[in-house]
Design a protein around this motif. Structure first.
Motif, PDB file in Angstrom:
ATOM      1  N   SER A 135       0.823  -1.225   0.000  1.00  0.00           N
ATOM      2  CA  SER A 135       0.000   0.000   0.000  1.00  0.00           C
ATOM      3  C   SER A 135       0.855   1.273   0.000  1.00  0.00           C
ATOM      4  O   SER A 135       0.326   2.374  -0.201  1.00  0.00           O
ATOM      5  CB  SER A 135      -0.990  -0.001   1.163  1.00  0.00           C
ATOM      6  OG  SER A 135      -0.284   0.031   2.351  1.00  0.00           O
ATOM      7  N   ASP A 136       2.170   1.125   0.165  1.00  0.00           N
ATOM      8  CA  ASP A 136       3.050   2.301   0.075  1.00  0.00           C
ATOM      9  C   ASP A 136       3.028   2.921  -1.328  1.00  0.00           C
ATOM     10  O   ASP A 136       3.423   4.068  -1.506  1.00  0.00           O
ATOM     11  CB  ASP A 136       4.497   1.932   0.445  1.00  0.00           C
ATOM     12  CG  ASP A 136       4.661   1.823   1.952  1.00  0.00           C
ATOM     13  OD1 ASP A 136       3.712   2.205   2.677  1.00  0.00           O
ATOM     14  OD2 ASP A 136       5.717   1.334   2.410  1.00  0.00           O
ATOM     15  N   MET A 137       2.547   2.134  -2.308  1.00  0.00           N
ATOM     16  CA  MET A 137       2.404   2.658  -3.669  1.00  0.00           C
ATOM     17  C   MET A 137       1.556   3.926  -3.707  1.00  0.00           C
ATOM     18  O   MET A 137       1.694   4.769  -4.577  1.00  0.00           O
ATOM     19  CB  MET A 137       1.669   1.614  -4.522  1.00  0.00           C
ATOM     20  CG  MET A 137       2.548   0.878  -5.444  1.00  0.00           C
ATOM     21  SD  MET A 137       1.610  -0.162  -6.563  1.00  0.00           S
ATOM     22  CE  MET A 137       0.455  -1.009  -5.559  1.00  0.00           C
ATOM     23  N   PHE A 138       0.618   3.995  -2.734  1.00  0.00           N
ATOM     24  CA  PHE A 138      -0.327   5.118  -2.739  1.00  0.00           C
ATOM     25  C   PHE A 138       0.273   6.388  -2.129  1.00  0.00           C
ATOM     26  O   PHE A 138      -0.341   7.446  -2.185  1.00  0.00           O
ATOM     27  CB  PHE A 138      -1.614   4.724  -1.999  1.00  0.00           C
ATOM     28  CG  PHE A 138      -2.470   3.802  -2.818  1.00  0.00           C
ATOM     29  CD1 PHE A 138      -3.415   4.307  -3.691  1.00  0.00           C
ATOM     30  CD2 PHE A 138      -2.287   2.425  -2.754  1.00  0.00           C
ATOM     31  CE1 PHE A 138      -4.173   3.462  -4.478  1.00  0.00           C
ATOM     32  CE2 PHE A 138      -3.042   1.570  -3.530  1.00  0.00           C
ATOM     33  CZ  PHE A 138      -3.994   2.086  -4.401  1.00  0.00           C
ATOM     34  N   LYS A 139       1.464   6.268  -1.553  1.00  0.00           N
ATOM     35  CA  LYS A 139       2.060   7.452  -0.912  1.00  0.00           C
ATOM     36  C   LYS A 139       2.740   8.321  -1.960  1.00  0.00           C
ATOM     37  O   LYS A 139       3.962   8.460  -1.997  1.00  0.00           O
ATOM     38  CB  LYS A 139       3.037   7.013   0.178  1.00  0.00           C
ATOM     39  CG  LYS A 139       2.332   6.315   1.327  1.00  0.00           C
ATOM     40  CD  LYS A 139       3.317   5.929   2.410  1.00  0.00           C
ATOM     41  CE  LYS A 139       2.640   5.126   3.496  1.00  0.00           C
ATOM     42  NZ  LYS A 139       3.602   4.446   4.357  1.00  0.00           N
ATOM     43  N   GLN A 140       1.940   8.874  -2.850  1.00  0.00           N
ATOM     44  CA  GLN A 140       2.447   9.762  -3.905  1.00  0.00           C
ATOM     45  C   GLN A 140       1.736  11.100  -3.774  1.00  0.00           C
ATOM     46  O   GLN A 140       0.530  11.145  -3.530  1.00  0.00           O
ATOM     47  CB  GLN A 140       2.119   9.194  -5.286  1.00  0.00           C
ATOM     48  CG  GLN A 140       2.765   7.865  -5.598  1.00  0.00           C
ATOM     49  CD  GLN A 140       2.555   7.494  -7.074  1.00  0.00           C
ATOM     50  OE1 GLN A 140       2.687   8.329  -7.971  1.00  0.00           O
ATOM     51  NE2 GLN A 140       2.223   6.249  -7.321  1.00  0.00           N
ATOM     52  N   ALA A 141       2.485  12.168  -3.951  1.00  0.00           N
ATOM     53  CA  ALA A 141       1.903  13.510  -3.815  1.00  0.00           C
ATOM     54  C   ALA A 141       0.830  13.748  -4.886  1.00  0.00           C
ATOM     55  O   ALA A 141       0.851  13.133  -5.966  1.00  0.00           O
ATOM     56  CB  ALA A 141       3.002  14.554  -3.937  1.00  0.00           C
TER      57      ALA A 141
END
Ligand code: FDP
Length: 322
Positions: A135-141
């Motif tokens: 789910s770290d994939m979603f940590k995008q600005a």
């Protein structure tokens, strides 16, 4: 009126992304139909479950979420999805090029009263080197979004969307079942005399916001020297749609109601997509500390302070924080 696909091709949108957008819109057409029928069937009221944020889930929320999730995961276009109604992200196709964050039905308190609700979505490219269940994939600005939009289930079902080449309005034409372009390159007026905020939280706000709103209310008897009107639909999709149509300032400011939760709105599937739409329409989308789309997310359900809308008015509001 132009159909959706040619309008997207005119903006040079990649074919894969067009296919994903069409998939999302297929789900919204079904949600639009179900919303219109909900008072006839057994879709009103609440389930007994709470979502991750401790809010009671409405049946329509659950139905809309399942619809969105299934159609996106079956499509093969997405590597993962994340939803307001899901505790964590859900893995899709390892080779999917995109990830999608969404709020399947924003403004849930309006469901029971047959008032405005909508679906908000945000699309990023999927990092190639990460597993679909990470789910770290979603940590995008937010500034890395490739597409953002919402569908408003109002008297007309309207799609408002950007792929980075302006913000456009589309209307669902039920005679042929597709979205038609209604207005290209919407522009938000830079000045306004309209504000949207939940005034019942006033005593919990920080001093700069208290002072700013007091000056709006003082109207032509105060330092602003002009009268302001207030509007509050209580569904962010509805309030932002009004701002996109005729200008205004919308804020859900920091408050001290619950010390552990100073903000209400969610970054990934509320603030970021609305920020992208507004900035593409010449408006501003800020917190009191900076641009919303520059925030590096720390979690998928992160909440954020929101001050957005007509450029000059947002700047005036922010000047109270200096
Ligand atoms: P809701 O919880 O009803 O889905 O998503 C949060 C949100 O709606 C926004 O759409 C809306 O602007 C806000 O909450 C309304 O909250 P309050 O009226 O409770 O302040």
């Amino acid at each position: 009126m132009q159909r959706l696909a040619p309008a997207l091709r005119q903006d040079n949108v990649a074919l894969d992304l067009i296919s994903l957008i069409k998939t999302i819109l297929a789900a919204t057409k079904e949600i639009s139909f179900r919303v219109s029928q909900a008072h006839l069937g057994d879709l009103m009221g609440s389930t007994l479950d709470e979502n991750i944020q401790g809010e009671v889930q409405k049946k329509l929320d659950v139905v809309a979420n399942e619809l969105f999730k299934d159609i996106l995961l079956e499509s093969g276009f997405v590597k993962a999805i994340s939803s307001e109604e899901e505790d964590t992200s859900v893995a899709g196709n390892d080779d999917g090029k995109y990830i999608v964050s969404f709020d399947p039905l924003d403004g849930s308190s309006n469901i029971d009263i047959n008032s405005l609700i909508g679906t908000i979505f945000s699309i990023h490219e999927a990092p190639k080197d990460m597993a679909a269940d990470d789910s770290d994939m979603f940590k995008q600005a937010g500034h890395k979004q490739v597409c953002a939009g919402y569908v408003l289930y109002g008297p007309a079902t309207m799609l408002v969307m950007t792929t980075g080449s302006g913000t456009h309005f589309y209307v669902l034409d039920r005679t042929h079942g597709g979205y038609l372009l209604a207005e290209r390159n919407v522009q938000v007026p830079v000045d306004t005399q309209e504000f949207a905020v939940n005034m019942s939280n006033q005593r919990f706000w920080q001093t700069p916001m208290k002072n700013y709103i007091s000056d709006l209310i003082a109207g032509d008897t105060g330092p602003r020297n002009k009268n302001f009107n207030m509007r509050w639909i209580a569904a962010m999709v509805g309030d932002i749609h009004r701002v996109l149509c005729r200008g205004g300032i919308f804020t859900y400011p920091t408050d001290s109601k619950n010390a552990e939760q100073p903000y209400k709105l969610r970054l990934m599937y509320e603030a970021n997509p609305m920020a992208f739409l507004l900035e593409q329409a010449g408006a501003l989308a800020m917190t009191s500390k900076g641009r919303i789309m520059d925030i590096e997310p720390s979690s998928i359900h992160q909440r954020v302070e929101v001050i957005m809308g007509s450029k000059n008015e947002v700047e005036t509001c922010l000047s109270y924080y200096k």
